[in-house]
Scaffold this motif. Sequence first.
Motif, mmCIF file in Angstrom:
data_model
loop_
_atom_site.group_PDB
_atom_site.id
_atom_site.type_symbol
_atom_site.label_atom_id
_atom_site.label_comp_id
_atom_site.label_asym_id
_atom_site.label_seq_id
_atom_site.Cartn_x
_atom_site.Cartn_y
_atom_site.Cartn_z
ATOM 1 N N VAL A 223 0.843 -1.194 0.000
ATOM 2 C CA VAL A 223 0.000 0.000 0.000
ATOM 3 C C VAL A 223 0.875 1.240 0.000
ATOM 4 O O VAL A 223 0.654 2.184 -0.757
ATOM 5 N N SER A 224 1.894 1.263 0.836
ATOM 6 C CA SER A 224 2.818 2.388 0.898
ATOM 7 C C SER A 224 3.511 2.597 -0.449
ATOM 8 O O SER A 224 3.652 3.718 -0.920
ATOM 9 N N ARG A 225 3.902 1.504 -1.096
ATOM 10 C CA ARG A 225 4.597 1.603 -2.384
ATOM 11 C C ARG A 225 3.655 2.075 -3.486
ATOM 12 O O ARG A 225 4.057 2.832 -4.369
ATOM 13 N N VAL A 226 2.405 1.645 -3.460
ATOM 14 C CA VAL A 226 1.436 2.034 -4.483
ATOM 15 C C VAL A 226 1.093 3.525 -4.365
ATOM 16 O O VAL A 226 0.839 4.190 -5.359
ATOM 17 N N GLN A 227 1.084 4.057 -3.144
ATOM 18 C CA GLN A 227 0.755 5.464 -2.936
ATOM 19 C C GLN A 227 1.758 6.385 -3.608
ATOM 20 O O GLN A 227 1.440 7.513 -3.942
ATOM 21 N N GLY A 228 2.959 5.926 -3.811
ATOM 22 C CA GLY A 228 3.970 6.728 -4.468
ATOM 23 C C GLY A 228 4.504 7.863 -3.611
ATOM 24 O O GLY A 228 4.249 7.932 -2.408
ATOM 25 N N VAL A 229 5.233 8.746 -4.280
ATOM 26 C CA VAL A 229 5.839 9.888 -3.605
ATOM 27 C C VAL A 229 5.468 11.166 -4.347
ATOM 28 O O VAL A 229 5.169 11.144 -5.533
ATOM 29 N N GLU A 230 5.502 12.250 -3.616
ATOM 30 C CA GLU A 230 5.153 13.541 -4.197
ATOM 31 C C GLU A 230 6.229 14.002 -5.177
ATOM 32 O O GLU A 230 7.425 13.823 -4.930
ATOM 33 N N MET A 231 5.802 14.582 -6.285
ATOM 34 C CA MET A 231 6.735 15.160 -7.261
ATOM 35 C C MET A 231 7.090 16.584 -6.849
ATOM 36 O O MET A 231 6.274 17.287 -6.248
ATOM 37 N N ASP A 232 8.283 17.013 -7.237
ATOM 38 C CA ASP A 232 8.624 18.417 -7.059
ATOM 39 C C ASP A 232 8.121 19.197 -8.282
ATOM 40 O O ASP A 232 7.630 18.614 -9.257
ATOM 41 N N ASP A 233 8.229 20.523 -8.243
ATOM 42 C CA ASP A 233 7.696 21.368 -9.318
ATOM 43 C C ASP A 233 8.321 21.048 -10.675
ATOM 44 O O ASP A 233 7.629 21.059 -11.700
ATOM 45 N N THR A 234 9.601 20.757 -10.701
ATOM 46 C CA THR A 234 10.278 20.432 -11.956
ATOM 47 C C THR A 234 9.707 19.156 -12.557
ATOM 48 O O THR A 234 9.483 19.072 -13.777
ATOM 49 N N GLN A 235 9.456 18.160 -11.733
ATOM 50 C CA GLN A 235 8.886 16.901 -12.216
ATOM 51 C C GLN A 235 7.446 17.090 -12.708
ATOM 52 O O GLN A 235 7.043 16.493 -13.709
ATOM 53 N N VAL A 236 6.679 17.933 -12.017
ATOM 54 C CA VAL A 236 5.311 18.237 -12.451
ATOM 55 C C VAL A 236 5.349 18.897 -13.823
ATOM 56 O O VAL A 236 4.633 18.503 -14.749
ATOM 57 N N ASP A 237 6.208 19.922 -13.978
ATOM 58 C CA ASP A 237 6.332 20.609 -15.262
ATOM 59 C C ASP A 237 6.737 19.640 -16.370
ATOM 60 O O ASP A 237 6.163 19.662 -17.466
ATOM 61 N N ARG A 238 7.720 18.804 -16.092
ATOM 62 C CA ARG A 238 8.197 17.849 -17.106
ATOM 63 C C ARG A 238 7.081 16.887 -17.525
ATOM 64 O O ARG A 238 6.904 16.585 -18.704
ATOM 65 N N THR A 239 6.311 16.426 -16.557
ATOM 66 C CA THR A 239 5.203 15.521 -16.862
ATOM 67 C C THR A 239 4.180 16.196 -17.772
ATOM 68 O O THR A 239 3.739 15.618 -18.764
#
Length: 151
Positions: A6-22
């Motif tokens: 469950v912890s692994r599926v929840q993932g981790v928060e992206m930083d602003d650079t990763q959000v922009d790139r996505t």
Amino acid sequence: MTADDVSRVQGVEMDDTQVDRTLEELGHGTLSLAQAGDAYGVPVSFGYDGDRVFLYLLRFGDDSKKLAFVDDTNTASLTAYEMDSKFDWRSVIVSGSLHDVDDEDVEHMEEVMEDNAWFPTIFPPTEPITGSKRVELRVAEATGRKGEEYD
């Protein structure tokens, strides 16, 4: 599913650079609109310039539920995501207000759309496009998460 899964599926928060790139890399997602308490989600292609999300909203036939909802939506939400496995994925949610693209921004919008929007051939051949509206989503908030295996 174990607590670790469950912890692994929840993932981790992206930083602003990763959000922009996505947003720059994906170029497609689901635009969620609202009207009088009713929700409406539509698949869209979009372009992102680092500050604003640009969209062409197409009309088929005489009426457009999507365009009617756009005019009544105070805050729209755009979800863009990709998933290769339950631990290898990324998603971004952008919320903000929708506005017609100003005439002086049309050329910029077209460049951004050409640069990073994704244009599938999903239009019904029996229903010709009868109109379009240029819209920008002014980003009030953009957040993202990614699976632990996503690079």
